[in-house]
Design a protein around this motif. Structure first.
Motif, short mmCIF file in Angstrom:
data_model
loop_
_atom_site.label_atom_id
_atom_site.label_comp_id
_atom_site.label_asym_id
_atom_site.label_seq_id
_atom_site.Cartn_x
_atom_site.Cartn_y
_atom_site.Cartn_z
N THR A 154 0.82 -1.22 0.00
CA THR A 154 0.00 0.00 0.00
C THR A 154 0.85 1.27 0.00
N LEU A 155 2.17 1.13 -0.14
CA LEU A 155 3.06 2.29 -0.22
C LEU A 155 3.71 2.29 -1.60
N PRO A 156 3.11 2.99 -2.56
CA PRO A 156 3.53 2.87 -3.97
C PRO A 156 4.99 3.15 -4.22
N GLN A 157 5.56 4.16 -3.53
CA GLN A 157 6.97 4.51 -3.78
C GLN A 157 7.90 3.36 -3.43
N ALA A 158 7.58 2.62 -2.38
CA ALA A 158 8.40 1.47 -2.01
C ALA A 158 8.08 0.27 -2.88
N LYS A 159 6.81 0.05 -3.16
CA LYS A 159 6.38 -1.08 -3.97
C LYS A 159 7.05 -1.07 -5.34
N GLU A 160 7.15 0.13 -5.95
CA GLU A 160 7.78 0.25 -7.27
C GLU A 160 9.23 -0.22 -7.24
N LYS A 161 9.97 0.18 -6.22
CA LYS A 161 11.38 -0.19 -6.12
C LYS A 161 11.53 -1.70 -5.89
N ILE A 162 10.71 -2.23 -5.01
CA ILE A 162 10.77 -3.67 -4.72
C ILE A 162 10.49 -4.48 -5.98
N GLN A 163 9.45 -4.13 -6.70
CA GLN A 163 9.08 -4.87 -7.91
C GLN A 163 10.17 -4.76 -8.97
N ALA A 164 10.82 -3.60 -9.08
CA ALA A 164 11.88 -3.42 -10.07
C ALA A 164 13.07 -4.33 -9.77
N VAL A 165 13.44 -4.44 -8.50
CA VAL A 165 14.56 -5.31 -8.12
C VAL A 165 14.18 -6.77 -8.34
N GLN A 166 12.95 -7.13 -8.00
CA GLN A 166 12.49 -8.50 -8.26
C GLN A 166 12.57 -8.81 -9.75
N GLU A 167 12.17 -7.86 -10.59
CA GLU A 167 12.19 -8.10 -12.04
C GLU A 167 13.59 -8.37 -12.54
N VAL A 168 14.57 -7.63 -12.03
CA VAL A 168 15.96 -7.84 -12.45
C VAL A 168 16.40 -9.27 -12.12
N LEU A 169 16.19 -9.68 -10.89
CA LEU A 169 16.67 -10.99 -10.46
C LEU A 169 15.95 -12.13 -11.17
N LEU A 170 14.66 -12.00 -11.34
CA LEU A 170 13.89 -13.05 -12.01
C LEU A 170 14.24 -13.12 -13.50
N ALA A 171 14.50 -11.97 -14.10
CA ALA A 171 14.90 -11.95 -15.51
C ALA A 171 16.25 -12.62 -15.70
N TYR A 172 17.21 -12.29 -14.85
CA TYR A 172 18.54 -12.87 -14.98
C TYR A 172 18.54 -14.38 -14.76
N GLN A 173 17.64 -14.86 -13.93
CA GLN A 173 17.52 -16.30 -13.75
C GLN A 173 17.17 -17.00 -15.06
N GLN A 174 16.48 -16.29 -15.95
CA GLN A 174 16.09 -16.85 -17.25
C GLN A 174 17.02 -16.39 -18.38
N GLN A 175 18.16 -15.81 -18.02
CA GLN A 175 19.09 -15.21 -18.99
C GLN A 175 18.34 -14.23 -19.90
N GLN A 176 17.58 -13.36 -19.27
CA GLN A 176 16.88 -12.29 -19.95
C GLN A 176 17.18 -10.98 -19.25
N LEU A 177 16.86 -9.87 -19.91
CA LEU A 177 17.04 -8.56 -19.31
C LEU A 177 15.73 -8.05 -18.76
N PRO A 178 15.78 -7.24 -17.68
CA PRO A 178 14.57 -6.55 -17.26
C PRO A 178 14.13 -5.59 -18.36
N VAL A 179 12.84 -5.37 -18.46
CA VAL A 179 12.32 -4.56 -19.57
C VAL A 179 12.71 -3.09 -19.42
N GLN A 180 12.45 -2.54 -18.25
CA GLN A 180 12.63 -1.11 -18.03
C GLN A 180 13.87 -0.81 -17.17
#
Length: 243
Positions: A23-49
């Protein structure tokens, strides 16, 4: 392995924070962005943004500290991203598909040599690029080679001396600051009056490249390649054309 354990622990910690801060958008955005990086690299892919800035402002922290007593710990976890990526994937330079597309459009498939290419993450996103590396970083920060594309095993200066006549662009991305091979390459290119374009991605007089290189290089920022290449932590790397 230790690196896999660290990665899994960070993903679990981020998932816990994602629930706590939903429920805190400023924090949620950062958390999701870091998750995207790690999950993408696990698949040998790049984060989109590109990543947003991962630190919170002092005012923001002060405003939300009472409601979220662990917000400083959250910030520390977010700022562990680069080290986690280094240890888990052997990747130092974190960039997005958007920026890789900018670079591909800029290169226009010109024949390109990349030296010190590491695991070839950037080269895997480009066409007509010969990626080279001597892999002497094996074992550093628990890393080991796991290339995303074919990477020719050869020393950086030797690669330039062997291939410079065949390419129009030389790409140096996040060269280490522990030796002066980047300066030796620059000196060699000047000695042969090479007419191609030298592109360097790094932090001027900071985390990348040698002091001597930054002292001798004549730099010009490439506007279209810095549009989506923004710092997200304390390292302010940029994209330069070097003469």
């Amino acid at each position: 392995m230790a690196e896999q354990i660290k990665l899994e622990a960070m993903l679990l910690t981020l998932e816990r924070y994602a629930q706590e801060y939903q429920t805190l958008p400023q924090a949620k955005e950062k958390i999701q962005a870091v998750q995207e990086v790690l999950l993408a690299y696990q698949q040998q892919q790049l984060p989109v943004q590109p990543l947003p800035e991962l630190e919170f402002s002092e005012d923001f922290l002060f405003e939300h500290l009472d409601a979220y007593p662990d917000i400083l710990e959250l910030e520390g976890t977010l700022n562990d991203l680069r080290q986690c990526v280094i240890e888990s994937f052997g990747i130092w330079h974190i960039f997005s598909r958007v920026w890789a597309a900018d670079l591909a459009a800029y290169l226009k498939q010109r024949p390109t040599l990349q030296v010190m290419a590491g695991n070839g993450v950037l080269a895997s996103q480009l066409l007509n690029v010969l990626a080279t590396d001597d892999f002497n970083w094996h074992g550093q920060d628990i890393t080991r080679p796991a290339p995303w594309t074919n990477v020719v095993k050869i020393d950086a200066l030797a690669a330039v001396q062997q291939y410079y006549r065949e390419v129009e662009v030389l790409l140096i991305e996040w060269a280490p600051d522990s030796h002066e091979v980047d300066y030796e390459i620059l000196r060699f290119l000047r000695s042969v009056k090479w007419a191609g374009e030298l592109i360097v991605v790094g932090e001027k007089r900071g985390a990348t490249n040698s002091k001597k290189f930054w002292e001798q290089a004549k730099l010009e920022k490439i506007g279209q390649l810095n549009l989506h290449h923004q710092p997200f932590d304390f390292i302010h790397d940029q994209v330069y054309r070097v003469r």
